[in-house]
Motif scaffolding. Structure first.
Motif, PDB file in Angstrom:
ATOM      1  N   PRO A  51       2.722  -3.175 -10.668  1.00 18.25           N
ATOM      2  CA  PRO A  51       1.471  -2.411 -10.562  1.00 18.25           C
ATOM      3  C   PRO A  51       1.511  -1.456  -9.363  1.00 18.25           C
ATOM      4  O   PRO A  51       2.017  -1.801  -8.291  1.00 18.25           O
ATOM      5  CB  PRO A  51       0.412  -3.492 -10.352  1.00 18.25           C
ATOM      6  CG  PRO A  51       1.028  -4.755 -10.884  1.00 18.25           C
ATOM      7  CD  PRO A  51       2.505  -4.620 -10.645  1.00 18.25           C
ATOM      8  N   ALA A  52       0.975  -0.270  -9.551  1.00 19.70           N
ATOM      9  CA  ALA A  52       0.985   0.750  -8.495  1.00 19.70           C
ATOM     10  C   ALA A  52       0.234   0.274  -7.256  1.00 19.70           C
ATOM     11  O   ALA A  52       0.577   0.672  -6.132  1.00 19.70           O
ATOM     12  CB  ALA A  52       0.377   2.048  -9.028  1.00 19.70           C
ATOM     13  N   ILE A  53      -0.744  -0.588  -7.433  1.00 19.94           N
ATOM     14  CA  ILE A  53      -1.530  -1.055  -6.278  1.00 19.94           C
ATOM     15  C   ILE A  53      -0.676  -1.877  -5.315  1.00 19.94           C
ATOM     16  O   ILE A  53      -1.038  -2.022  -4.144  1.00 19.94           O
ATOM     17  CB  ILE A  53      -2.788  -1.838  -6.733  1.00 19.94           C
ATOM     18  CG1 ILE A  53      -3.746  -2.007  -5.556  1.00 19.94           C
ATOM     19  CG2 ILE A  53      -2.423  -3.182  -7.311  1.00 19.94           C
ATOM     20  CD1 ILE A  53      -5.120  -1.566  -5.794  1.00 19.94           C
ATOM     21  N   PHE A  54       0.455  -2.389  -5.767  1.00 24.50           N
ATOM     22  CA  PHE A  54       1.350  -3.108  -4.858  1.00 24.50           C
ATOM     23  C   PHE A  54       1.841  -2.167  -3.745  1.00 24.50           C
ATOM     24  O   PHE A  54       2.127  -2.604  -2.641  1.00 24.50           O
ATOM     25  CB  PHE A  54       2.536  -3.707  -5.607  1.00 24.50           C
ATOM     26  CG  PHE A  54       2.234  -5.007  -6.308  1.00 24.50           C
ATOM     27  CD1 PHE A  54       0.945  -5.493  -6.451  1.00 24.50           C
ATOM     28  CD2 PHE A  54       3.263  -5.765  -6.834  1.00 24.50           C
ATOM     29  CE1 PHE A  54       0.681  -6.696  -7.100  1.00 24.50           C
ATOM     30  CE2 PHE A  54       3.017  -6.976  -7.479  1.00 24.50           C
ATOM     31  CZ  PHE A  54       1.719  -7.432  -7.611  1.00 24.50           C
ATOM     32  N   TRP A  55       1.944  -0.877  -4.052  1.00 22.58           N
ATOM     33  CA  TRP A  55       2.356   0.097  -3.032  1.00 22.58           C
ATOM     34  C   TRP A  55       1.235   0.330  -2.029  1.00 22.58           C
ATOM     35  O   TRP A  55       1.485   0.522  -0.840  1.00 22.58           O
ATOM     36  CB  TRP A  55       2.815   1.393  -3.688  1.00 22.58           C
ATOM     37  CG  TRP A  55       4.070   1.171  -4.469  1.00 22.58           C
ATOM     38  CD1 TRP A  55       4.171   0.932  -5.813  1.00 22.58           C
ATOM     39  CD2 TRP A  55       5.396   1.089  -3.947  1.00 22.58           C
ATOM     40  NE1 TRP A  55       5.491   0.721  -6.156  1.00 22.58           N
ATOM     41  CE2 TRP A  55       6.259   0.817  -5.035  1.00 22.58           C
ATOM     42  CE3 TRP A  55       5.942   1.236  -2.684  1.00 22.58           C
ATOM     43  CZ2 TRP A  55       7.635   0.686  -4.886  1.00 22.58           C
ATOM     44  CZ3 TRP A  55       7.321   1.101  -2.534  1.00 22.58           C
ATOM     45  CH2 TRP A  55       8.143   0.832  -3.624  1.00 22.58           C
ATOM     46  N   TRP A 176       7.429  -9.189   2.693  1.00 26.10           N
ATOM     47  CA  TRP A 176       6.883  -8.407   1.583  1.00 26.10           C
ATOM     48  C   TRP A 176       7.748  -7.190   1.295  1.00 26.10           C
ATOM     49  O   TRP A 176       7.998  -6.858   0.126  1.00 26.10           O
ATOM     50  CB  TRP A 176       5.435  -7.974   1.841  1.00 26.10           C
ATOM     51  CG  TRP A 176       4.986  -7.050   0.748  1.00 26.10           C
ATOM     52  CD1 TRP A 176       4.748  -5.720   0.836  1.00 26.10           C
ATOM     53  CD2 TRP A 176       4.835  -7.398  -0.640  1.00 26.10           C
ATOM     54  NE1 TRP A 176       4.434  -5.210  -0.396  1.00 26.10           N
ATOM     55  CE2 TRP A 176       4.480  -6.221  -1.327  1.00 26.10           C
ATOM     56  CE3 TRP A 176       4.964  -8.580  -1.363  1.00 26.10           C
ATOM     57  CZ2 TRP A 176       4.244  -6.199  -2.700  1.00 26.10           C
ATOM     58  CZ3 TRP A 176       4.735  -8.557  -2.732  1.00 26.10           C
ATOM     59  CH2 TRP A 176       4.383  -7.384  -3.385  1.00 26.10           C
ATOM     60  N   ILE A 177       8.219  -6.502   2.324  1.00 31.76           N
ATOM     61  CA  ILE A 177       9.081  -5.332   2.123  1.00 31.76           C
ATOM     62  C   ILE A 177      10.343  -5.755   1.363  1.00 31.76           C
ATOM     63  O   ILE A 177      10.774  -5.086   0.418  1.00 31.76           O
ATOM     64  CB  ILE A 177       9.434  -4.653   3.464  1.00 31.76           C
ATOM     65  CG1 ILE A 177       8.167  -4.177   4.179  1.00 31.76           C
ATOM     66  CG2 ILE A 177      10.431  -3.518   3.262  1.00 31.76           C
ATOM     67  CD1 ILE A 177       7.307  -3.211   3.383  1.00 31.76           C
ATOM     68  N   ILE A 181      11.252  -4.367  -2.410  1.00 33.47           N
ATOM     69  CA  ILE A 181      12.550  -3.726  -2.681  1.00 33.47           C
ATOM     70  C   ILE A 181      13.313  -4.529  -3.727  1.00 33.47           C
ATOM     71  O   ILE A 181      13.874  -3.968  -4.675  1.00 33.47           O
ATOM     72  CB  ILE A 181      13.368  -3.579  -1.377  1.00 33.47           C
ATOM     73  CG1 ILE A 181      12.703  -2.539  -0.475  1.00 33.47           C
ATOM     74  CG2 ILE A 181      14.819  -3.187  -1.680  1.00 33.47           C
ATOM     75  CD1 ILE A 181      13.274  -2.508   0.943  1.00 33.47           C
ATOM     76  N   PHE A 182      13.298  -5.837  -3.589  1.00 36.88           N
ATOM     77  CA  PHE A 182      13.994  -6.705  -4.537  1.00 36.88           C
ATOM     78  C   PHE A 182      13.458  -6.488  -5.951  1.00 36.88           C
ATOM     79  O   PHE A 182      14.233  -6.282  -6.887  1.00 36.88           O
ATOM     80  CB  PHE A 182      13.838  -8.171  -4.118  1.00 36.88           C
ATOM     81  CG  PHE A 182      14.395  -9.131  -5.123  1.00 36.88           C
ATOM     82  CD1 PHE A 182      15.754  -9.390  -5.160  1.00 36.88           C
ATOM     83  CD2 PHE A 182      13.583  -9.749  -6.058  1.00 36.88           C
ATOM     84  CE1 PHE A 182      16.294 -10.263  -6.097  1.00 36.88           C
ATOM     85  CE2 PHE A 182      14.095 -10.613  -6.995  1.00 36.88           C
ATOM     86  CZ  PHE A 182      15.462 -10.874  -7.031  1.00 36.88           C
TER      87      PHE A 182
END
Length: 187
Positions: A51-55, A176-177, A181-182
């Protein structure tokens, strides 16, 4: 007889405990992501976009890392007013991170990716959910520090709690980063 230099070089027990806890948490998430890689090789694996909200949540947690860094500096400078504000902002950003993650889960569910719909979706829910719990644990610690700042005189208040909390907060940020990325690369 222990010299003053030997005493200064010892790590505080709370800091040592935090490093052990972070090592354990790291091992848990390595296990989660290793299982993800193994299961991803199966024929029934379904790849999907996060989901875009994760960004958005990523921006919030990165900003919270800055605010806790600044809070620690303000504490050491004995500027309790700024310290209290920055600890509060950090906790609110952590809550905002968790809310964004939950909105992301809702978005996944609305796209047919419920917890029990696919193995790949289940992994995302479990791994991200475990991370959210660790962030919320950090928020609780930040609120304890905030309330302590109101009831404790600066002369008697040790910097160790904010140092430990800051180390942990940067750790969950970095975790989280890594996860983002994973998940972006291991689709």
């Amino acid at each position: 007889m222990i010299t003053m230099n030997a005493q200064k070089n010892k790590i505080h027990p709370h800091k040592y405990s935090m490093w052990i806890a972070m090592a354990s948490i790291t091992m848990m998430f390595i296990g989660f992501t290793s299982a993800y890689v193994v299961k991803r090789a199966q024929a029934n694996w379904l790849s999907f976009e996060l989901p875009a909200i994760f960004w958005v949540s990523t921006a919030l947690i990165l900003l919270s890392s800055l605010t806790i860094y600044l809070a620690q500096r303000q504490f050491k400078a004995r500027n309790m007013s700024s310290y209290k504000q920055l600890i509060t902002i950090t906790a609110l950003l952590g809550l905002g991170f968790a809310v964004c993650q939950i909105i992301g889960f809702s978005d996944m569910k609305n796209h047919g990716l419920a917890l029990d719909s696919t193995v790949s979706a289940s992994f995302i829910y479990v791994i991200v959910g475990a991370h959210i719990l660790h962030v919320l644990g950090g928020v609780v610690v930040l609120m304890v520090l905030f309330f302590r700042a109101y009831r404790t005189r600066i002369r008697t208040y040790s910097a160790v709690p904010i140092e430990v909390a800051s180390t942990y907060w940067h750790f969950v940020d970095g975790l989280w980063i890594y996860l983002l990325i994973f998940f972006s690369l291991a689709r």
